[in-house]
Write a protein that holds these residues in place. Structure first.
Motif, mmCIF file in Angstrom:
data_model
loop_
_atom_site.group_PDB
_atom_site.id
_atom_site.type_symbol
_atom_site.label_atom_id
_atom_site.label_comp_id
_atom_site.label_asym_id
_atom_site.label_seq_id
_atom_site.Cartn_x
_atom_site.Cartn_y
_atom_site.Cartn_z
ATOM 1 N N LEU A 572 -2.879 14.506 -12.546
ATOM 2 C CA LEU A 572 -2.967 13.167 -11.984
ATOM 3 C C LEU A 572 -4.323 12.808 -11.465
ATOM 4 C CD1 LEU A 572 0.007 13.536 -9.228
ATOM 5 C CD2 LEU A 572 -0.089 12.373 -11.531
ATOM 6 N N VAL A 573 -4.903 11.591 -11.647
ATOM 7 C CA VAL A 573 -6.255 11.252 -11.180
ATOM 8 C C VAL A 573 -6.245 10.396 -9.894
ATOM 9 C CG1 VAL A 573 -8.413 10.104 -11.912
ATOM 10 C CG2 VAL A 573 -6.918 11.314 -13.500
ATOM 11 N N HIS A 574 -6.804 10.452 -8.942
ATOM 12 C CA HIS A 574 -6.601 9.632 -7.735
ATOM 13 C C HIS A 574 -7.637 8.519 -8.041
ATOM 14 C CE1 HIS A 574 -8.040 8.870 -3.407
ATOM 15 N NE2 HIS A 574 -6.804 8.085 -3.629
ATOM 16 N N LEU A 575 -7.121 7.307 -7.714
ATOM 17 C CA LEU A 575 -7.561 6.191 -8.232
ATOM 18 C C LEU A 575 -8.258 5.353 -6.932
ATOM 19 C CD1 LEU A 575 -5.999 4.401 -11.081
ATOM 20 C CD2 LEU A 575 -7.831 5.876 -11.179
ATOM 21 N N ALA A 576 -7.292 5.080 -5.806
ATOM 22 C CA ALA A 576 -7.476 4.418 -4.927
ATOM 23 C C ALA A 576 -6.507 4.424 -3.803
ATOM 24 C CB ALA A 576 -8.026 2.842 -5.092
ATOM 25 N N ASP A 577 -6.760 4.095 -2.343
ATOM 26 C CA ASP A 577 -5.893 4.089 -1.437
ATOM 27 C C ASP A 577 -5.389 2.561 -0.935
ATOM 28 O OD1 ASP A 577 -5.699 6.765 -1.100
ATOM 29 O OD2 ASP A 577 -7.523 6.930 0.012
ATOM 30 N N ALA A 578 -4.376 2.551 -0.649
ATOM 31 C CA ALA A 578 -3.683 1.324 -0.118
ATOM 32 C C ALA A 578 -4.267 0.892 1.326
ATOM 33 C CB ALA A 578 -2.252 0.910 -0.409
ATOM 34 N N ALA A 579 -4.442 -0.548 1.732
ATOM 35 C CA ALA A 579 -4.711 -0.440 3.145
ATOM 36 C C ALA A 579 -3.526 -0.780 3.906
ATOM 37 C CB ALA A 579 -5.578 -2.046 3.110
ATOM 38 N N SER A 580 -3.681 -0.207 5.203
ATOM 39 C CA SER A 580 -2.471 -0.353 6.097
ATOM 40 C C SER A 580 -2.567 -1.831 6.541
ATOM 41 C CB SER A 580 -2.837 0.738 7.355
ATOM 42 O OG SER A 580 -3.893 0.419 7.951
ATOM 43 N N VAL A 585 -5.542 -6.441 8.550
ATOM 44 C CA VAL A 585 -5.707 -7.531 9.678
ATOM 45 C C VAL A 585 -7.070 -7.455 10.239
ATOM 46 C CG1 VAL A 585 -5.266 -8.272 11.976
ATOM 47 C CG2 VAL A 585 -3.363 -7.686 10.357
ATOM 48 N N ALA A 586 -7.592 -5.954 10.333
ATOM 49 C CA ALA A 586 -9.066 -5.616 10.781
ATOM 50 C C ALA A 586 -9.999 -6.501 9.778
ATOM 51 C CB ALA A 586 -9.183 -4.372 10.916
ATOM 52 N N GLY A 587 -9.833 -6.082 8.446
ATOM 53 C CA GLY A 587 -10.661 -6.655 7.530
ATOM 54 C C GLY A 587 -12.326 -5.983 7.624
ATOM 55 N N VAL A 588 -12.035 -4.801 7.643
ATOM 56 C CA VAL A 588 -13.327 -3.910 7.800
ATOM 57 C C VAL A 588 -13.425 -3.161 6.642
ATOM 58 C CG1 VAL A 588 -14.704 -2.296 9.214
ATOM 59 C CG2 VAL A 588 -13.197 -4.134 10.239
ATOM 60 N N ALA A 589 -12.539 -2.305 6.212
ATOM 61 C CA ALA A 589 -12.424 -1.320 5.114
ATOM 62 C C ALA A 589 -12.900 -1.982 3.868
ATOM 63 C CB ALA A 589 -11.216 -0.631 4.977
ATOM 64 N N THR A 590 -13.700 -1.142 3.081
ATOM 65 C CA THR A 590 -14.366 -1.720 1.642
ATOM 66 C C THR A 590 -13.834 -0.753 0.703
ATOM 67 O OG1 THR A 590 -16.535 -0.224 1.832
ATOM 68 C CG2 THR A 590 -16.170 -2.774 2.882
ATOM 69 N N ASP A 591 -13.146 0.294 1.021
ATOM 70 C CA ASP A 591 -12.510 1.174 -0.307
ATOM 71 C C ASP A 591 -11.000 1.185 -0.215
ATOM 72 O OD1 ASP A 591 -12.198 2.344 2.497
ATOM 73 O OD2 ASP A 591 -12.892 4.229 1.975
ATOM 74 N N ARG A 592 -10.434 0.151 0.240
ATOM 75 C CA ARG A 592 -8.982 0.067 0.294
ATOM 76 C C ARG A 592 -8.771 -1.256 -0.787
ATOM 77 N NH1 ARG A 592 -9.922 4.150 2.129
ATOM 78 N NH2 ARG A 592 -8.894 5.057 4.142
ATOM 79 N N PHE A 593 -7.320 -1.285 -1.152
ATOM 80 C CA PHE A 593 -6.881 -2.430 -1.894
ATOM 81 C C PHE A 593 -5.752 -2.873 -1.073
ATOM 82 C CE2 PHE A 593 -4.610 1.058 -3.703
ATOM 83 C CZ PHE A 593 -3.516 0.737 -3.995
ATOM 84 N N THR A 595 -1.893 -4.694 -0.539
ATOM 85 C CA THR A 595 -0.802 -4.731 -1.116
ATOM 86 C C THR A 595 0.170 -6.002 -0.741
ATOM 87 O OG1 THR A 595 0.211 -3.504 0.770
ATOM 88 C CG2 THR A 595 -0.606 -2.048 -1.311
ATOM 89 N N PRO A 596 1.092 -6.449 -1.237
ATOM 90 C CA PRO A 596 1.684 -7.649 -0.967
ATOM 91 C C PRO A 596 2.361 -7.441 0.496
ATOM 92 C CG PRO A 596 2.601 -7.178 -2.894
ATOM 93 C CD PRO A 596 1.538 -6.069 -2.637
ATOM 94 N N ALA A 597 2.537 -6.218 1.017
ATOM 95 C CA ALA A 597 3.246 -5.863 2.364
ATOM 96 C C ALA A 597 1.887 -6.183 3.388
ATOM 97 C CB ALA A 597 3.659 -4.635 2.545
ATOM 98 N N ALA A 598 0.636 -5.826 3.177
ATOM 99 C CA ALA A 598 -0.223 -5.964 3.836
ATOM 100 C C ALA A 598 -0.771 -7.415 4.041
ATOM 101 C CB ALA A 598 -1.470 -5.032 3.291
ATOM 102 N N LEU A 599 -0.676 -8.079 2.773
ATOM 103 C CA LEU A 599 -0.725 -9.732 3.117
ATOM 104 C C LEU A 599 0.185 -10.432 4.152
ATOM 105 C CD1 LEU A 599 -1.755 -10.564 -0.682
ATOM 106 C CD2 LEU A 599 -3.159 -10.513 1.321
ATOM 107 N N TRP A 600 1.428 -9.723 3.932
ATOM 108 C CA TRP A 600 2.362 -10.349 4.738
ATOM 109 C C TRP A 600 2.597 -9.956 6.229
ATOM 110 C CZ3 TRP A 600 5.716 -14.683 4.060
ATOM 111 C CH2 TRP A 600 5.484 -15.069 2.665
ATOM 112 N N SER A 601 1.661 -8.945 6.603
ATOM 113 C CA SER A 601 1.575 -8.273 7.782
ATOM 114 C C SER A 601 0.847 -9.334 8.746
ATOM 115 C CB SER A 601 0.838 -7.245 7.655
ATOM 116 O OG SER A 601 -0.463 -7.126 7.596
ATOM 117 N N PHE A 602 0.092 -10.369 8.208
ATOM 118 C CA PHE A 602 -0.622 -11.356 9.071
ATOM 119 C C PHE A 602 0.489 -12.103 9.917
ATOM 120 C CE2 PHE A 602 -3.992 -10.076 6.066
ATOM 121 C CZ PHE A 602 -5.161 -10.298 6.732
ATOM 122 N N ALA A 603 -0.232 -12.313 11.096
ATOM 123 C CA ALA A 603 0.760 -12.900 12.095
ATOM 124 C C ALA A 603 1.163 -14.415 11.655
ATOM 125 C CB ALA A 603 -0.027 -13.377 13.594
#
Length: 733
Positions: A572-580, A585-593, A595-603
């Motif tokens: 297994l080769v680790h590629l990237a982590d999903a944003a919570s 919502v915070a929009g700060v992290a630059t090392d995450r990708f 997911t659809p769930a994260a997009l739909w988590s906006f108010a």
């Protein structure tokens, strides 16, 4: 100015005929065309061949029922002669034209040319011609037209015949002098007639008259025989020498006065033979086509029909001119300085230059007949001739070192020169245009179009700055390696520019389908931009391939590499982590990708009234509908969710659910708060009644510091929000 007999074209006549064919309609002359050549213009002419230009803003006027005057100016720096003029209508139709052999106008570059012409039409229809320009006009003046007059000469003023010329003060003085002379001559005759008469009326008996002449009415009709001795007396008088005074010869004084008047007023009508010396300014010979006159310090003879005159002038300096050109004589022509020419050649030796230094001997030579020689200080350094070589071929060369040029294939000392049979100039490219072999600094290329790059020759190389049109983004060196067999397509290589010593650079290869197409550049992998150690081997040492698949390990994206060898396994080769959701919502992290769930988590809240937080931004869009009756006045809207950073924009539009024609309202924004918006429902006319609700939309920020300017309402607490905002009703949405 004599009117020019212009030719109206068929198209010009058609433009004059009105739609009902009951007469003519006005036409507008919009442009005047000029041509330096004489052109045969007929009614069928539609185009003036060799026309130089057209002058707009043509001014003009009607000077008679069959005559018009036109004027156009050219203020350009052009230089030309005009022998043909053409009049054009506004739609470009050739209305009419005139042409002659002699120039009408000669324009020099720095000058302004004003073309003026009086034009005579073939029929009396000048009154239907109008002009587009409104410039200055100078038509020939007449009794009915204001314009330019010629000045009459002294003879013309005294003759009093012309009605188209103006008299100068000097001419008027000459006229009055002639009149006074005629009057004085008449007065002199009266004085002679009255000499010796008494101052008062008197009469004489016939017997008292011893001199003078009786009135014929007082002499009775008697036969000569009845008068004693009359016949003998008259016979003696006829044969004997006798004389009479002027007064004794009836009418002699008046005849002499008439002759003097004729000499001073119009000598060309005098048929009396003159003796002695007479001062005559000009006179006609023969049938009137030969005119002899004096001008300044010359005697002139003009002969020939009108339009084809010739002039011969004798000056006081003893010079003779024919049509303005001086005739050769011993003072301005020495035949000894000219070579004897026999058409079509020249005999003898003619040369250019002085003292035989640096001269060209045009014909002949010291010992070579029929050649052209080049000499310096009298010594021949080269020559050109015909017939001295083999087979009578032309040649060119120097003494003792001929270079022959043969009739069929030229050669120079046996070497075949390049010509169209063995060299195509279109295939040649100057080395300087490719920068090939350049040892100094090469110029920086700044391309501006695909066609410019496509036209460059094969082998072209140059350095270009970053951002140059049609090149890779970084500065580098371009080399054109070849062209396609058609359409001008090409291929090239670009090597990046090193900014410091030892710096690794990128490289690209590219090609264009056609000479006017943009090239597509492909970056080459090098040690600068590719590290094999960071990649997974596709093949093991045993030659079996790996199968790579993507998957999840918790919230991580991983790549699984399966070995297809005899003993399969995987890594297994680790590629990237999903944003919570919180990270999304915070929009700060630059090392995450995301997911659809994260997009739909906006108010968000969807409905007739609702809101939506825009993913990846701080913006919230809110909307709502009020279905209650609203009278004119202030009204508040409670927002579905408060704007943490303030409202940026709000707008509302009235509803008219029942389609009432007279319901005429418009909404105005009074204030914007974090949790509400205040409006003012404004009735446009007194009969509008109440408004049946309204719809609204607002855009604001989820977080931030709201601008206090928009939240300093006017007294009262609307409730549940920031202080201020007035006391209007609050509508919950």
């Amino acid at each position: 100015m004599s009117a020019l007999p212009i030719t109206i074209t068929t198209a010009g006549l058609q433009a004059l005929v009105n739609a009902q064919n009951t007469g003519v309609s006005n036409v507008v002359i919009a442009a005047l065309g000029v041509c330096p050549n004489q052109v045969a213009i007929t009614a069928a002419t539609t185009v003036i061949p060799g026309e130089l230009k057209r002058l707009g803003g043509v001014a003009g006027m009607v000077t008679a029922e069959d005559t018009i005057y036109v004027s156009a100016a050219d203020q350009t720096q052009d230089t030309y002669n005009v022998r043909t003029i053409a009049l054009y209508l506004g739609d470009g139709t050739l209305f009419a034209g005139y042409s002659q052999a002699a120039p009408l106008v000669e324009k020099a570059g720095p000058s302004q040319a004003v073309l003026e012409a009086s034009i005579k039409l073939a029929a009396p229809m000048a009154e239907v011609v109008q002009f587009e320009g409104g410039g200055w006009v100078n038509p020939p003046a007449s009794e009915a037209v204001a314009g330019v007059l010629r000045l009459a000469t002294l003879d013309e003023a005294i003759a009093g015949v012309s009605h188209s010329k103006s008299v100068t003060p000097k001419g008027l003085k000459a006229v009055t002098a002639a009149m006074m002379a005629a009057i004085q001559a008449t007065l002199d005759q009266i004085g002679l007639a009255l000499a010796g008469k008494a101052n008062v009326g008197h009469q004489h008996d016939a017997t008292n008259v011893v001199s003078g002449t009786f009135s014929e009415a007082r002499i009775p009709e008697l036969p000569m025989a009845r008068i004693g001795g009359l016949i003998a007396t008259l016979a003696d008088k006829a044969s004997a020498l006798h004389s009479h005074t002027q007064a004794q010869v009836g009418g002699l004084v008046q005849a002499l006065a008439d002759i003097w008047t004729a000499i001073n007023t119009k000598a060309d009508s005098l048929n009396t033979v003159l003796t002695g010396t007479a001062r005559i300014s000009s006179f006609l010979l023969g049938t009137g086509r030969t005119y002899v006159y004096s001008e300044a310090e010359s005697l002139n003879v003009r002969t020939g029909p009108t339009g084809g005159e010739h002039w011969l002038a004798f000056t006081s300096g003893g010079e003779l001119y024919l049509d303005g050109m001086r005739v050769w004589d011993a003072r301005n022509f020495d035949p000894a300085t000219k070579a004897q020419r026999h058409s079509p050649g020249i005999s003898g030796t003619a040369y250019l230059g002085q003292d035989k230094a640096g001269q060209v001997w045009v014909v002949g030579g010291d010992d070579r007949a029929g050649v052209v020689e080049w000499r310096v200080n009298g010594v021949r350094v080269g020559f050109m001739g015909y017939g001295d070589g083999p087979n009578g071929n032309p040649y060119i060369g120097a003494d003792g070192d001929k270079v022959w040029i043969f009739n069929k294939r030229p050669s120079f000392n046996g070497a075949t020169p390049w010509d169209t049979n063995n060299l195509n100039a279109a295939d040649l490219v100057k080395i300087s245009t490719t920068n090939l072999g350049r040892t100094g600094s090469a110029p920086v290329a700044n391309f501006t179009s695909a066609a410019q790059i496509g036209d460059l020759p094969t082998g072209y190389s140059a350095i270009f700055p970053g951002g140059t049109f049609g090149m890779p983004p970084l500065p580098g060196y371009y080399f054109k390696v070849g062209r396609r067999d058609h359409s001008g397509g090409w291929g090239g290589v670009v090597v990046g520019h090193a900014e410091v010593e030892g710096q690794a650079v990128d490289a690209w290869v590219g090609a264009a389908l056609a000479g006017t197409s943009m090239a597509t550049w492909t970056k080459l992998w090098t040690a600068k931009n590719f590290n094999p150690a960071t990649k997974v081997d596709v093949y093991n040492t045993d030659g079996y391939p790996h199968a790579i698949s993507l998957g999840w390990s918790g919230s991580r994206m991983v790549a699984r590499v399966d070995n297809a060898a005899a003993t399969p396994g995987h890594a297994l080769v680790h590629l990237a982590d999903a944003a919570s959701s919180a990270e999304a919502v915070a929009g700060v992290a630059t090392d995450r990708f995301m997911t659809p769930a994260a997009l739909w988590s906006f108010a968000r809240s969807y409905g007739a009234s609702g809101y939506q937080r825009i993913p990846g931004s701080n913006l919230i869009i809110q909307w709502g509908v009020h279905n209650v009756t609203v009278p004119e006045g202030e009204v508040h809207t409670a927002l579905p969710v408060a704007f943490g950073g303030g409202c940026l924009f709000a707008a509302a539009t009235p509803r008219n659910a029942a389609g009432v024609l007279t319901m005429d309202f418009y909404m105005q924004v009074m204030g914007r708060w974090l949790d509400r918006i205040s409006w003012y429902a404004n009735r446009a006319n007194g009969g509008a009644g109440n408004m049946s609700g309204f719809e609204w939309m607002a855009i604001g920020l989820a977080v931030g510091n709201p601008d206090p300017v928009y939240y300093s309402g006017g007294g009262g607490d609307p409730g549940g929000g920031d202080p201020g905002g007035g006391g209007g009703p609050i509508i919950q949405v």
